[in-house]
Design a protein around this motif. Structure first.
Motif, short mmCIF file in Angstrom:
data_model
loop_
_atom_site.label_atom_id
_atom_site.label_comp_id
_atom_site.label_asym_id
_atom_site.label_seq_id
_atom_site.Cartn_x
_atom_site.Cartn_y
_atom_site.Cartn_z
N UNK A 108 -1.27 2.90 -0.72
CA UNK A 108 -1.37 3.44 0.64
C UNK A 108 -1.32 4.97 0.61
N UNK A 109 -2.10 5.59 1.47
CA UNK A 109 -2.10 7.04 1.64
C UNK A 109 -0.94 7.40 2.57
N UNK A 110 0.08 8.06 2.04
CA UNK A 110 1.26 8.43 2.83
C UNK A 110 1.28 9.92 3.17
N UNK A 111 0.14 10.59 3.05
CA UNK A 111 0.12 12.02 3.30
C UNK A 111 0.38 12.35 4.76
N UNK A 112 0.13 11.42 5.67
CA UNK A 112 0.34 11.68 7.11
C UNK A 112 1.82 11.87 7.44
N UNK A 113 2.71 11.48 6.51
CA UNK A 113 4.14 11.68 6.74
C UNK A 113 4.73 12.61 5.67
N UNK A 114 3.82 13.30 4.97
CA UNK A 114 4.27 14.25 3.96
C UNK A 114 4.43 13.67 2.59
N UNK A 115 3.98 12.42 2.41
CA UNK A 115 4.07 11.79 1.10
C UNK A 115 2.79 11.97 0.32
N UNK A 116 2.69 11.32 -0.84
CA UNK A 116 1.49 11.44 -1.67
C UNK A 116 0.29 10.77 -1.00
N UNK A 117 -0.88 11.29 -1.27
CA UNK A 117 -2.10 10.68 -0.74
C UNK A 117 -2.59 9.56 -1.64
N UNK A 118 -2.12 9.55 -2.89
CA UNK A 118 -2.50 8.50 -3.83
C UNK A 118 -1.35 8.28 -4.79
N UNK A 119 -1.44 7.22 -5.55
CA UNK A 119 -0.39 6.94 -6.53
C UNK A 119 0.89 6.41 -5.94
N UNK A 120 0.80 5.83 -4.74
CA UNK A 120 1.98 5.24 -4.10
C UNK A 120 2.11 3.78 -4.56
N UNK A 121 3.35 3.36 -4.85
CA UNK A 121 3.61 2.00 -5.29
C UNK A 121 4.74 1.38 -4.48
N UNK A 122 4.65 0.08 -4.29
CA UNK A 122 5.65 -0.62 -3.48
C UNK A 122 6.80 -1.19 -4.26
N UNK A 123 6.86 -0.93 -5.57
CA UNK A 123 7.93 -1.51 -6.40
C UNK A 123 8.11 -0.63 -7.65
N UNK A 124 9.30 -0.69 -8.22
CA UNK A 124 9.56 0.00 -9.48
C UNK A 124 10.42 -0.89 -10.36
#
Length: 560
Positions: A402-418
């Protein structure tokens, strides 16, 4: 025939200056590389981490002094050769022999004093000047008194010839210097004695206002440590633990502080997790005392109880160890003491650290209106802390890519688990402590389920392991365990950074702090990169609830 042989003069001044400069440079180098704490020299921290010897600064200076004396004696032997002579010990000795006898005699004097009088050793040190004035420990010839009480110097040997007066004076100065050097070497080699000033410095540097005790009560407790340790000053105690941040603090800060405060030298080694267990097993099987104390997982509590090779602390603190048990010690202050209590109700270990099982998530992402709206549209229920594994999987799927740039997060490379997946001892307990037990494998109970514990191992009525597979009454391959292992393999492939499968526990821990992970279940430790900015908070960086908070995970498979 004319003799044209040229006699080359040796520039002894240059040799003296060169030797002095070299040894001086080495001493300066030792002081430069010595550990420092708050800008001051740290005399007790090791100069070589995990080295074969405790190379503290005093130890290094001790050997530097020995080397300096050897260099000086070598130069003297070349410029002023001597023949052996008989001293008070009635044996022929040279300068080097007398130096060796001095050091060896000094060591024996301290050992004899330690045997008969115990610590401290200041009495032995006071004895040396009296003996040295007579030349005994140095193996020198005792001067013969005349009727007037003056001492007659020994006649210079033939090879001193015209320089007899100067060299005679030099010889006397050499004797005095050697005696002083021997005393200095012994002083540097003596253990640090209990020191209340060191205790106050420790309270200032490490405790401050963090304690519930008043400063007066803190100092009173430190005084108890000083007094209780007095009979054991000079003792060496070796402790070992695995290399994690908690134990690094113990090794680098607490151990030197304890040594300075009590005079009991603590060597706290840091080794691999598997190596700790190996050392412990070696000691139990061979009877050889590898270490005096181990900081090991409480999973070994059953082993300690069955083999009875570790002290039963409950009885020991009330009996033999009462004099060295802190009167302010309250076991109820410890978190998790029930996990270090054996089936007999006795405490075999004191909790040193806790692996709190946590669910970690990005609170700022989870409470963002757009993110919440998009999630509900996709899955039909509100985004929030998951209460079951299915909800966790939905959230992992939603955030991955997911692109999280709209909330100041990364636009790419987002993961839902670690997670992590490299073959390592930490991967083993990742499955048993976390995945399988949290899925519901084993029976409900604290600290452990009975008769099947959280590792899926069944015990009999005497708390002895009898089986781990379903066929033998265990649960390591029951439905919950199979489901957990399936997800433990599937989620890292679908919702986790690809490199995580090549990471260990310690390597994967700091990754969520980089800002591209939405959540993580079974999180054992809190990591944040040194110097990395905190997530959103107030103008001072404080967090009322935390932008990246944690929630405890219930031991029944649900995440509360």
């Amino acid at each position: 025939m004319t003799d044209t042989t040229t006699i080359r003069r040796v520039n002894w001044t240059a040799i003296y200056l060169g030797a002095t400069g070299t040894m001086g440079a080495i001493l300066v180098a030792l002081l430069v590389v010595a550990p420092r704490k708050e800008g001051a020299l740290d005399w007790f921290s090791p100069m070589i981490q995990q080295g074969w010897m405790a190379w503290t600064l005093p130890v290094a200076i001790f050997f530097w002094a020995i080397a300096s004396v050897l260099v000086a004696f070598t130069i003297l032997a070349i410029r002023f050769p001597e023949t052996p002579r008989i001293g008070i010990l009635r044996i022929e000795t040279t300068r080097g022999d007398r130096l060796f006898i001095s050091l060896l005699g000094s060591a024996f004097i301290h050992l004899i004093w330690l045997f008969f009088a115990g610590t401290p050793l200041w009495g032995a040190l006071r004895t040396l000047p009296c003996l040295c004035r007579g030349g005994l420990p140095l193996g020198l010839k005792r001067a013969t008194p005349t009727a007037g009480g003056a001492a007659i110097k020994p006649s210079p040997r033939r090879y001193f010839k015209t320089k007899s007066v100067n060299l005679g004076g030099y010889r006397m100065r050499l004797r005095q210097t050697t005696t002083a050097m021997a005393l200095a070497l012994m002083a540097m080699g003596m253990p640090a004695w209990a020191d209340m000033e060191a205790a106050k410095a420790f309270l200032d540097a490490e405790i401050g206002d963090l304690s519930s005790l008043s400063r007066a009560d803190q100092e009173a407790e430190m005084q108890w440590f000083v007094d209780a340790a007095a009979p054991y000053a000079g003792m060496d105690i070796k402790v070992v633990s695995e290399t994690i941040t908690t134990h690094e603090y113990e090794s680098k800060v607490l151990a030197p502080a304890f040594t300075a405060i009590t005079g009991i030298k603590i060597t706290h080694d840091l080794i691999g997790e598997g190596d700790v267990v190996e050392k412990l097993q070696t000691q139990m099987q061979s009877g050889e005392n590898v270490y005096d104390a181990y900081i090991n997982d409480s999973d070994l509590i059953g082993t300690h109880w069955r083999y009875q090779q570790a002290h039963n602390l409950t009885d020991w603190m009330a009996g033999e160890g009462a004099a060295v048990t802190n009167p302010n010690l309250d076991l109820n202050d410890f978190i998790g003491v029930k996990f270090t209590t054996g089936p007999d109700g006795k405490v075999y270990q004191l909790p040193d650290q806790q692996f709190a099982n946590l669910y970690w998530f990005r609170y700022d992402w989870f409470t963002d209106p757009k993110t919440m709206e998009d999630f509900k549209a996709a899955y039909g229920y509100d985004l929030g802390v998951p209460v079951n594994w299915s909800a966790y999987e939905d959230i992992a799927e939603f955030f991955t890519g997911r692109d999280m740039s709209y909330i100041g997060g990364p636009s790419s490379g987002v993961y839902g688990n670690m997670d992590y997946g490299k073959k390592d001892p930490s991967l083993g307990w990742r499955y048993t402590d976390a995945w399988m037990s949290m899925a519901g494998m084993g029976d409900v109970g604290e600290p452990n389920g009975l008769p099947v514990d959280e590792w899926g191992i069944r015990v009999d009525e005497n708390s002895r392991p009898v089986g781990s597979c379903v066929a033998r009454g265990g649960a390591t391959n029951d439905a919950a365990a199979v489901y957990a292992v399936t997800k433990a393999i599937e989620w890292p492939q679908k919702f986790t950074p690809p490199e995580a499968q090549g990471m260990t526990f310690g390597e994967a821990g700091p990754v969520p702090a980089q800002g591209s992970i939405a959540q993580q279940m079974f999180w054992y430790s809190l990591h944040r990169r040194h110097g990395q900015a905190r997530p959103a908070g107030d103008e001072r960086g404080r967090h009322a609830r935390g932008a990246w908070p944690c929630r405890p995970m219930a031991p029944t498979g649900k995440m509360a």
